[in-house]
Design an enzyme around this catalytic site. Structure first.
Site, PDB file in Angstrom:
ATOM      1  N   SER A 199      -3.219   0.426   9.258  1.00  0.00           N
ATOM      2  CA  SER A 199      -1.063   1.379   9.918  1.00  0.00           C
ATOM      3  C   SER A 199      -1.871   1.879   7.827  1.00  0.00           C
ATOM      4  O   SER A 199      -1.970   0.840   6.918  1.00  0.00           O
ATOM      5  CB  SER A 199      -0.181   0.401   9.919  1.00  0.00           C
ATOM      6  OG  SER A 199       0.733   1.376   9.354  1.00  0.00           O
TER       7      SER A 199
ATOM      8  N   ASN B 203      -3.322  -3.511   6.980  1.00  0.00           N
ATOM      9  CA  ASN B 203      -2.341  -2.931   6.563  1.00  0.00           C
ATOM     10  C   ASN B 203      -3.328  -2.156   4.877  1.00  0.00           C
ATOM     11  O   ASN B 203      -3.393  -2.317   4.056  1.00  0.00           O
ATOM     12  CB  ASN B 203      -1.091  -3.673   5.645  1.00  0.00           C
ATOM     13  CG  ASN B 203      -0.168  -2.976   4.663  1.00  0.00           C
ATOM     14  OD1 ASN B 203       0.500  -1.486   5.122  1.00  0.00           O
ATOM     15  ND2 ASN B 203      -0.808  -3.077   3.359  1.00  0.00           N
ATOM     16  N   GLU B 204      -3.135  -0.917   5.424  1.00  0.00           N
ATOM     17  CA  GLU B 204      -3.746  -0.097   4.019  1.00  0.00           C
ATOM     18  C   GLU B 204      -5.349  -0.290   3.541  1.00  0.00           C
ATOM     19  O   GLU B 204      -5.336   0.424   2.639  1.00  0.00           O
ATOM     20  CB  GLU B 204      -2.194  -0.064   3.159  1.00  0.00           C
ATOM     21  CG  GLU B 204      -0.958   0.648   3.075  1.00  0.00           C
ATOM     22  CD  GLU B 204      -0.516   0.388   1.911  1.00  0.00           C
ATOM     23  OE1 GLU B 204       1.078   1.074   1.884  1.00  0.00           O
ATOM     24  OE2 GLU B 204      -0.422  -0.163   0.730  1.00  0.00           O
ATOM     25  N   VAL B 205      -6.184  -1.145   4.533  1.00  0.00           N
ATOM     26  CA  VAL B 205      -7.102  -0.664   4.514  1.00  0.00           C
ATOM     27  C   VAL B 205      -8.312  -0.298   4.230  1.00  0.00           C
ATOM     28  O   VAL B 205      -8.523   1.237   3.115  1.00  0.00           O
ATOM     29  CB  VAL B 205      -7.704  -2.082   4.781  1.00  0.00           C
ATOM     30  CG1 VAL B 205      -9.170  -2.576   3.917  1.00  0.00           C
ATOM     31  CG2 VAL B 205      -6.929  -3.829   4.207  1.00  0.00           C
TER      32      VAL B 205
ATOM     33  N   HIS C  92       1.860   5.667   6.051  1.00  0.00           N
ATOM     34  CA  HIS C  92       2.836   5.294   4.889  1.00  0.00           C
ATOM     35  C   HIS C  92       3.153   6.084   3.183  1.00  0.00           C
ATOM     36  O   HIS C  92       2.559   7.184   2.785  1.00  0.00           O
ATOM     37  CB  HIS C  92       2.650   4.279   4.017  1.00  0.00           C
ATOM     38  CG  HIS C  92       2.119   2.843   4.938  1.00  0.00           C
ATOM     39  ND1 HIS C  92       1.212   1.883   5.050  1.00  0.00           N
ATOM     40  CD2 HIS C  92       2.002   3.326   6.289  1.00  0.00           C
ATOM     41  CE1 HIS C  92       0.922   1.532   5.840  1.00  0.00           C
ATOM     42  NE2 HIS C  92       1.899   1.673   7.407  1.00  0.00           N
TER      43      HIS C  92
END
Length: 851
Positions: free
Chosen positions: A515, A461-463, A532
């Site tokens: 993502s 997630n979002e890395v 996102h």
């Protein structure tokens, strides 16, 4: 009267009691006349005690459990969810804790094999049995199996576990490359979360507390087996069509002797063997069979989530030695990522059909995980299905969920976007850490890969987006050398290690490295892949920007609200029930949270009368914001093919982005999702003079429909009506009408008028919505005369004028009605049915309405 800690503790734990429970295991026993199953599980959940290392004071413990819950039961700490007590329990994470239990094994059979199995240890655990060290565990997400045959006794076995503080274990790593500095959600001074294979959210997040606990958080048992046992049973599709499914099963097993075994696959529904083979290869064998006219597994909104029930069996001559059962759904899932005229598409095909994904992001439903029950999991997933969701994203800062979670998603027809457990931080890839996470990923992929509900694996997630867009390098003064190392480690994990494991363990399921794949900072990025969108909230943009910034597949976006008033009463004393209290500040974990809620609520509604009115209006504000987003996403179906708002649920009571609060109480948004996620949705879009009405359908068949638009004044008088016969193509969003709304309301002021828009087929209403021309605070709403009439488990409601956001409730008891937070029209009768069939005659009912 003020609430005491003990009173509130009882309230907090009322619905989520700390009961010991056993989650389902993969090995099931088939009782047949000819069977002599040699595998037995001996639960080790009784007679545990615990102590703080260095202390002589010992207490009773519950297993499965964690130390915070054990201390809470013993009244050694206050309820960490009440008031600002979270601050009073932070000392626990700095201590080591010891757990121990004696057990007898009077029927010990030294001719058999014995394994000690821990389904989950949180996290750094030194395990000894009868004084001998047998395990050094270092990963909350892994299962641990130890051969203990030669250590067991018939009487007085002693099992001891030392849980070490993650802060102490990883302290020295803080002097190396600054991975830890990127852990912005880690609420501790020493941010060790990136080095600890433990649920990231335990270290704090912007919607939950910091609860760095430890313990035997999943079941522990002795596994007794003889001759052979199945260790893995996988089924996968070689081909699948409407006429035929060609299937292959891979069975791995352990054996204690060199005898030849027969492996069989049994169709339990038909009670027949569909494949059989002698195990000539040691420890692993594959079998194949064909299924004619297969029934497919579908997301629940498109068909039946059909499951076949198969069983792998090991036979020794005429004796059944071991079995393992599997419920399996046949379906084709394809992830389409292809360049097009504007950018890159991202969408799923299910059984050959493009499917718009409608759902939410899921977080673990408690910061103290073992107190969740199967009933809690079932209720939450049913609440998602009830409002027409077809996808849940299991977010990468939580946990790989229980088998039961995925089983229920299979049965309910809910697809899962499954993250691996990495979120919002850079991670090291030194050999010990990389080996650890490789084992974690392989174990969990093998455990979960048979579930038809899992649509995709996602690396993190979002890395990626954070590394390239959040300015970490400059903010934390990361040297060029360390930047190269940290990015190299990212690639080792997410571009090499995980894909390599999936190629071997689950090669046919889609995978995406991260993502999102696009960043919301530039408008052109919304034409490319996953997004996102946090411009509304972190970017402080207005709700109307949801209509402009529409991604191809939106995996996160959201807006906060406060939880149900009863929930607020459960975690705060009366004197703390105001926006500026220390309690409300403590339970608000977003850096801009309460201010953002207040400013948007003021923009949409008149000044609240009191804090309870503010809480109610905060939920209506959240509802308006997310309604705007979902309508925009679905109206641009084709460009956008997925909307997963943040977030479905809470891990503790407080204000957050959730649509269901910690106690399972629905907010206004969740009720609204029934319409917003229905297979057919009406989307009105208005500017100064024009009104465009689009009809979106996810149904896989064409329809001839009638679009009807009725204009009313707030007093209920109809002023105009228009009808438009339309052909509605299957799986589309291209049907709309465009008209001048000022002509439609015929001289009525826009502040005193509204529209009722309906889709009909042969007088049957397929979809319906109400549209107002201004925000609620600008509407000329009058105080209504509302009548309530109770009939059994139903309440009949009428009003003499338009009511915005009517909310019906009882202070005496939790009641969930099948609808709530409803806009009421004058002269209509509305039926509010209690979903638990409760007789309402003895209850006093209250309501709130926007004014």
């Amino acid at each position: 009267m003020k609430n005491t800690d003990n009173q509130v503790k009882q309230s907090i734990l009322k619905d989520m009691t700390c009961l010991r429970h056993v989650m389902s295991f993969s090995t099931l026993f088939l009782i047949l006349p000819y069977s002599m199953l040699a595998q037995r599980q001996i639960l080790l959940h009784d007679n545990w005690t615990f102590t703080q290392s260095g202390s002589e004071k010992s207490f009773q413990a519950e297993v499965p459990g964690v130390v915070h819950l054990d201390l809470l039961r013993q009244e050694e700490i206050p309820d960490p969810y009440f008031g600002i007590n979270e601050e009073k329990v932070q000392w626990i994470e700095n201590e080591n804790w010891e757990y121990q239990t004696p057990f007898d094994l009077e029927d010990l059979d030294t001719s058999k094999n014995y394994e000690l199995v821990f389904e989950g240890l949180d996290t750094y655990a030194e395990v000894s049995l009868n004084g001998q060290s047998i395990l050094s565990a270092d990963n909350m997400f892994r299962q641990w199996r130890i051969d203990v045959k030669n250590l067991l006794k018939a009487k007085n076995n002693q099992l001891h576990i030392l849980f070490k503080s993650p802060l102490k274990v990883n302290q020295e790593k803080l002097s190396g490359p600054p991975y830890h500095k990127t852990a912005g959600n880690d609420a501790g001074k020493d941010k060790v979360s990136v080095y600890t294979r433990k649920a990231p959210y335990h270290f704090g997040w912007d919607w939950g507390p910091r609860m760095v606990s430890c313990g035997i958080w999943r079941p522990v048992y002795l596994l007794e087996w003889d001759q052979a046992k199945i260790t893995d049973f996988q089924v996968y599709q070689q081909t699948l069509s409407e006429e035929k499914a060609e299937l292959k099963a891979s069975i791995s097993f352990d054996q204690a002797d060199q005898h030849d075994f027969i492996l069989k696959i049994r169709d339990l529904d038909a009670d027949e063997v569909v494949a059989e083979k002698r195990a000539v290869e040691p420890l692993s064998t594959s079998l194949q069979w064909t299924l004619d006219d297969p029934e497919l597994w579908w997301p629940h909104n498109l068909g039946e989530p059909h499951l076949y029930n198969w069983q792998a069996e090991i036979w020794k001559e005429d004796t059944l030695i071991d079995t393992q059962k599997l419920a399996y759904g046949l379906r084709n899932i394809e992830l389409v990522q292809e360049k097009d005229s504007i950018g890159e598409a991202f969408y799923f095909k299910v059984n050959g059909h493009p499917v718009f994904m409608k759902g939410a992001n899921y977080i673990p439903s408690d910061a103290l995980l073992p107190r969740r029950t199967k009933a809690d999991i079932d209720r939450l997933l049913r609440d998602a299905q009830t409002v027409n969701m077809n996808m849940i994203r299991v977010w990468g800062g939580g946990i790989y969920e229980e088998d039961y979670f995925y089983q229920r998603c299979d049965e309910l027809g809910l697809l899962i976007w499954q993250d691996f457990m990495f979120a919002c931080s850079m991670y090291p890839a030194d050999e010990p850490f990389l080996s650890n996470i490789k084992a974690e990923i392989q174990e969990n992929v093998r455990r979960l890969r048979n579930h038809p509900s899992i649509a995709i694996w996602c690396g993190n997630n979002e890395v990626d987006v954070a590394w390239h867009n959040w300015g970490w390098q400059l903010q934390y003064l990361i040297s060029k050398k360390n930047q190269e190392k940290m990015w190299g480690d990212y690639q080792k994990i997410f571009h090499q290690a995980i894909p390599d494991i999936l190629k071997e363990a689950d090669p046919h399921r889609p995978f995406t490295t991260t993502s999102p794949l696009s960043n919301w900072g530039k408008l052109k990025n919304f034409d490319n892949s996953t997004m996102h969108f946090w411009g509304v909230w972190h970017g402080r943009q207005p709700f109307s920007d949801y209509k402009i910034y529409v991604g191809r597949f939106v995996t996160e976006y959201g807006f906060q609200s406060f939880p149900d008033w009863k929930t607020i009463q459960a975690f705060s004393a009366e004197e703390d029930q105001h926006l500026r209290s220390e309690v409300m500040k403590n339970h608000q974990k977003s850096y801009i949270g309460n201010g953002m809620i207040a400013s948007h609520t003021r923009a949409h509604f008149k000044k609240p009368k009191n804090f309870q009115d503010f809480v109610y209006k905060s939920q209506l504000t959240q509802q308006i914001g997310i309604r705007t987003a979902i309508q925009a996403h679905r109206a641009r179906k084709g460009h956008c093919m997925g909307t997963l708002y943040w977030q479905l649920n809470d891990c503790w009571p407080g204000p957050s982005w959730s649509s269901i609060d910690y106690f399972g109480r629905w907010k206004a948004l969740h009720y609204d999702l029934k319409e917003l996620y229905a297979d057919m949705l009406i989307v009105p879009d208005q500017d100064h003079e024009s009104l465009r009405v689009r009809v979106v359908t996810d149904e896989l068949n064409d329809r001839d429909i009638l679009l009807k638009i009725d204009a009313y004044r707030l007093n209920g008088k109809k002023v105009a009506s228009r009808e438009y016969p339309l052909s509605l193509p299957a799986n589309s969003a291209g049907t709309f009408v465009d008209l001048n709304w000022k002509n439609l309301i015929k001289g009525s002021h826009r502040k005193a008028a509204y529209l009722e828009i309906s889709v009909l087929e042969e007088d049957k209403i397929l979809a319906q919505t109400l549209h107002q021309f201004v925000v609620p605070r600008s509407m000329r709403l009058k105080k209504p005369k509302i009548s309530l009439k109770t009939e059994g488990n139903k309440v009949l409601v009428e009003t003499n004028t338009f009511v915005k956001g009517f909310y019906l409730f009882s202070e005496k008891k939790d009641i969930r009605f099948h609808q709530n937070y409803v806009d009421l029209q004058a002269g209509r009768t509305y039926v509010f049915e209690a979903r638990n069939n409760e007789n309402l005659l003895s209850l006093e009912l209250q309501y709130l309405f926007c004014n």
